[in-house]
Design a protein around this motif. Structure first.
Motif, PDB file in Angstrom:
ATOM      1  N   LYS A 231      -2.705  -1.979   8.303  1.00 51.99           N
ATOM      2  CA  LYS A 231      -3.274  -2.257   9.631  1.00 51.99           C
ATOM      3  C   LYS A 231      -3.602  -3.747   9.748  1.00 51.99           C
ATOM      4  CE  LYS A 231      -5.225   2.327  10.660  1.00 51.99           C
ATOM      5  NZ  LYS A 231      -4.563   3.085   9.614  1.00 51.99           N
TER       6      LYS A 231
ATOM      7  N   ASP B 274       0.236   5.751   6.828  1.00 53.82           N
ATOM      8  CA  ASP B 274      -0.511   5.539   8.071  1.00 53.82           C
ATOM      9  C   ASP B 274      -2.004   5.375   7.832  1.00 53.82           C
ATOM     10  OD1 ASP B 274       1.843   5.722   9.457  1.00 53.82           O
ATOM     11  OD2 ASP B 274       1.561   7.817  10.045  1.00 53.82           O
ATOM     12  N   GLN B 275      -2.481   5.800   6.670  1.00 52.81           N
ATOM     13  CA  GLN B 275      -3.905   5.665   6.355  1.00 52.81           C
ATOM     14  C   GLN B 275      -4.242   4.287   5.777  1.00 52.81           C
ATOM     15  OE1 GLN B 275      -5.992   8.196   7.269  1.00 52.81           O
ATOM     16  NE2 GLN B 275      -4.063   8.999   8.097  1.00 52.81           N
ATOM     17  N   SER B 276      -3.232   3.488   5.545  1.00 47.13           N
ATOM     18  CA  SER B 276      -3.436   2.215   4.865  1.00 47.13           C
ATOM     19  C   SER B 276      -4.183   1.209   5.731  1.00 47.13           C
ATOM     20  CB  SER B 276      -2.079   1.615   4.466  1.00 47.13           C
ATOM     21  OG  SER B 276      -2.239   0.285   4.024  1.00 47.13           O
ATOM     22  N   ILE B 277      -5.257   0.692   5.190  1.00 46.05           N
ATOM     23  CA  ILE B 277      -6.022  -0.344   5.890  1.00 46.05           C
ATOM     24  C   ILE B 277      -5.333  -1.698   5.743  1.00 46.05           C
ATOM     25  CG2 ILE B 277      -8.221  -1.581   5.932  1.00 46.05           C
ATOM     26  CD1 ILE B 277      -9.454   1.147   5.003  1.00 46.05           C
TER      27      ILE B 277
ATOM     28  N   ILE C 188     -15.145   1.501   8.069  1.00 47.34           N
ATOM     29  CA  ILE C 188     -13.802   0.952   8.277  1.00 47.34           C
ATOM     30  C   ILE C 188     -13.716   0.263   9.634  1.00 47.34           C
ATOM     31  CG2 ILE C 188     -11.372   1.555   8.589  1.00 47.34           C
ATOM     32  CD1 ILE C 188     -11.832   3.812   6.543  1.00 47.34           C
ATOM     33  N   GLU C 189     -14.253   0.908  10.665  1.00 48.95           N
ATOM     34  CA  GLU C 189     -14.207   0.314  12.003  1.00 48.95           C
ATOM     35  C   GLU C 189     -14.953  -1.011  12.048  1.00 48.95           C
ATOM     36  OE1 GLU C 189     -15.221   1.449  16.677  1.00 48.95           O
ATOM     37  OE2 GLU C 189     -15.814   2.810  15.055  1.00 48.95           O
TER      38      GLU C 189
ATOM     39  N   SER D 234       0.831  -1.207   0.000  1.00 52.08           N
ATOM     40  CA  SER D 234       0.000   0.000   0.000  1.00 52.08           C
ATOM     41  C   SER D 234       0.861   1.251   0.000  1.00 52.08           C
ATOM     42  CB  SER D 234      -0.913   0.017   1.226  1.00 52.08           C
ATOM     43  OG  SER D 234      -1.531   1.282   1.367  1.00 52.08           O
TER      44      SER D 234
ATOM     45  N   PRO E 202     -15.289   6.364   8.182  1.00 47.51           N
ATOM     46  CA  PRO E 202     -14.698   5.756   9.386  1.00 47.51           C
ATOM     47  C   PRO E 202     -15.538   4.665  10.022  1.00 47.51           C
ATOM     48  CG  PRO E 202     -14.479   8.145   9.432  1.00 47.51           C
ATOM     49  CD  PRO E 202     -15.358   7.827   8.274  1.00 47.51           C
TER      50      PRO E 202
ATOM     51  N   THR F 257      -0.399   4.268   0.883  1.00 45.00           N
ATOM     52  CA  THR F 257      -1.094   5.311   1.641  1.00 45.00           C
ATOM     53  C   THR F 257      -0.600   5.469   3.074  1.00 45.00           C
ATOM     54  OG1 THR F 257      -2.872   3.739   2.149  1.00 45.00           O
ATOM     55  CG2 THR F 257      -3.190   5.197   0.249  1.00 45.00           C
TER      56      THR F 257
END
Length: 198
Positions: free
Chosen positions: A19, A13-16, A184-185, A9, A181, A11
């Motif tokens: 995570k 720190d924004q990368s899902i 995503i959560e 990815s 958000p 992106t």
């Protein structure tokens, strides 16, 4: 035991998907605390797209290599060797424009090696790279089913890893990431439950 983590990815720190690979790595290292962990960040250290020299380095016997190919061989082979040495492979694979990032495709191109990870016989292709668990951390902005014509991300990975003989393949996904958000959560919470079952 070796665990290989791949991230693709762009992106940060924004990368899902990153995570998800974090969660997956934590899960497997908790189960196997003595495992060696190898990481390859295809954004921080991208692999170039294959060209005539790297293709020859990947696909032809070392004893046939001319000087430029011989010079390229160690680095190209190292990508394949770390995959083959791994018992668990975690692959961060976001959907970019209906498929995988090009840097992830460049990594896959180094794994499909005739006579090493697959071969052809009278019965058709035979995968030779089984015996390891591959877990795909999939992140997608929309919501897709695997039989949609637009779905060229997970279907590509399923086809590729199946072709080289990986029959222990799992997807952990967060979909609807573009919905905000809350979506995503919800997706992350569901993914964590799936990870706990691996």
């Amino acid at each position: 035991m070796q665990i290989l983590r791949i991230d693709s990815s762009t992106t940060g720190d924004q990368s899902i998907s990153r995570k998800l690979t974090d969660e997956l790595l934590s899960h497997f290292t908790a189960k196997h605390p003595d495992a060696e962990v190898v990481t390859r960040d295809l954004v921080a250290e991208p692999l170039p797209h294959i060209d005539p020299i790297t293709t020859s380095a990947i696909r032809t016997p070392p004893e046939t290599h001319e000087e430029a190919v011989a010079a390229a061989y160690p680095e190209q082979r190292a990508v394949l060797d770390e995959f083959l040495a791994s018992d668990v492979v975690i692959v961060g694979a976001p959907m970019y424009n209906f498929t995988i990032p090009s840097q992830l495709k460049a990594w896959l191109d180094r794994l499909g090696v005739p006579g090493v990870t697959f071969k052809y016989s009278e019965n058709g292709p035979e995968g030779l790279a089984g015996g390891r668990k591959v877990v795909i951390a999939s992140a997608r902005g929309g919501e897709y089913s695997t039989d949609q014509l637009a779905e060229n991300q997970e279907s590509l990975l399923t086809t590729f890893f199946g072709f080289i003989g990986v029959d222990d393949l799992h997807f952990v996904r967060v979909e609807k990431a573009g919905f905000g958000p809350e979506a995503i959560e919800q997706g992350m919470n569901a993914a964590k439950q799936e990870i706990a079952q691996l």
